[in-house]
Write an enzyme that holds these catalytic residues in place. Structure first.
Site, PDB file in Angstrom:
ATOM      1  CD  GLU A 217      -1.446  15.680   2.398  1.00  0.00           C
ATOM      2  OE1 GLU A 217      -2.386  16.249   1.817  1.00  0.00           O
ATOM      3  OE2 GLU A 217      -0.913  14.631   1.976  1.00  0.00           O
TER       4      GLU A 217
ATOM      5  CG  HIS B 190      -2.158  11.105   9.679  1.00  0.00           C
ATOM      6  ND1 HIS B 190      -2.905  10.806   8.553  1.00  0.00           N
ATOM      7  CD2 HIS B 190      -1.508   9.955  10.015  1.00  0.00           C
ATOM      8  CE1 HIS B 190      -2.707   9.542   8.221  1.00  0.00           C
ATOM      9  NE2 HIS B 190      -1.873   9.012   9.086  1.00  0.00           N
TER      10      HIS B 190
ATOM     11  CE  LYS C  78      -3.921   5.753   8.715  1.00  0.00           C
ATOM     12  NZ  LYS C  78      -2.774   5.520   7.804  1.00  0.00           N
TER      13      LYS C  78
ATOM     14  NE  ARG D 240       1.335   1.930  16.073  1.00  0.00           N
ATOM     15  CZ  ARG D 240       1.171   2.509  14.893  1.00  0.00           C
ATOM     16  NH1 ARG D 240       0.628   1.824  13.905  1.00  0.00           N
ATOM     17  NH2 ARG D 240       1.547   3.759  14.675  1.00  0.00           N
TER      18      ARG D 240
ATOM     19  CB  SER E 266       5.065   4.432   7.240  1.00  0.00           C
ATOM     20  OG  SER E 266       4.012   3.726   7.869  1.00  0.00           O
TER      21      SER E 266
END
Length: 257
Positions: A91, A148, A175, A218, A237
């Site tokens: 992940e 992701h 998300k 963002r 991150s």
């Protein structure tokens, strides 16, 4: 005025999915001292939320050590909402970690009640997701279900399906973070965000287009329906994070009206 979530999530005095998009700063530290130093530094910047990427912590496999660090972290940040994230290598995790060990770590963090939100990936099997959702729910911890893609940006309908899947599987927050290869990919992500908020999702959502090309997501993602954006603390991150002061200044221009 931006569109708000139909089912906002409240953590303490913080509302996720309300009138304002929120800023979260991640903590990525190899040891307890570094973790607490980062936390003290970040606290002075007053983010809306803090995320501990626990998979970057060298003692993550030793659960008592991890819990002691978590307890100390809570003491430093006080009542700031804390997201606990521990990813395995498949992940994008930062070090080798078995699924069984990772599950024990997450469940121990939930049971400690030192965290407010736990983030796990949709690629996990149903049994894993069910177990974490049940544990989180029984301890009053909110659940983020994430997807992701660090290589590309999928089609808009694929992104939308992932957000809907997270809601269907019982997430409190959905998300998706993807990698753009050009500005069209950023528009794809923002289009999916707008459609999710206006047509498909009742719960709060987080959508991010990573790297330099995705920087606008963002700053301006909240206008399209994204409820949390991530800023740079002392360590990144994910690709494309920028310092919180710069992000906050940009967002103040977009959301001041």
């Amino acid at each position: 005025m931006r569109s708000q979530s139909k089912k906002p999530v409240k953590v303490g005095n913080t509302v996720i999915g309300g009138p304002d998009p929120l800023i979260c700063v991640p903590l990525v530290a190899a040891d307890k001292k570094e973790l607490l130093d980062q936390a003290a530094s970040i606290k002075s910047l007053s983010p809306d939320l803090v995320e501990w990427r626990a998979d970057g912590y060298k003692g993550i496999g030793e659960i008592p050590d991890c819990l002691a660090a978590l307890d100390a972290l809570r003491s430093v940040i006080g009542g700031m909402p804390l997201i606990f994230t521990c990813r395995i290598e498949a992940e994008g995790g930062m070090q080798p970690l078995s699924q069984a060990t990772r599950r024990c770590i997450i469940e121990a963090a939930i049971q400690s009640k030192a965290i407010d939100i736990v983030d796990i990936e949709l690629i996990n099997d149903d049994e894993f997701i069910d177990a974490i959702r049940s544990a989180a729910g029984s301890h009053g911890i909110k659940l983020i279900l994430s997807y992701h893609d660090f290589t590309k940006t999928p089609r808009e309908d694929f992104i939308l399906d992932k957000l809907k899947q997270a809601q269907r599987l019982g997430a409190d927050i959905a998300k998706v973070a993807v990698m753009p290869k050009g500005v069209q990919d950023v528009l794809t992500l923002l289009g999916a965000t707008l459609k999710a908020r206006s047509e498909a999702l009742d719960i709060p959502l987080i959508t991010i287009s990573m790297a330099q090309e995705g920087l606008v997501s963002r700053m301006a993602g909240g206008l399209f329906g994204s409820d949390i954006t991530f800023a740079l603390g002392q360590a990144s991150s994910a690709p494309g994070q920028i310092p919180i002061d710069a992000l906050r200044q940009a967002m103040s221009l977009l959301y001041s009206a």
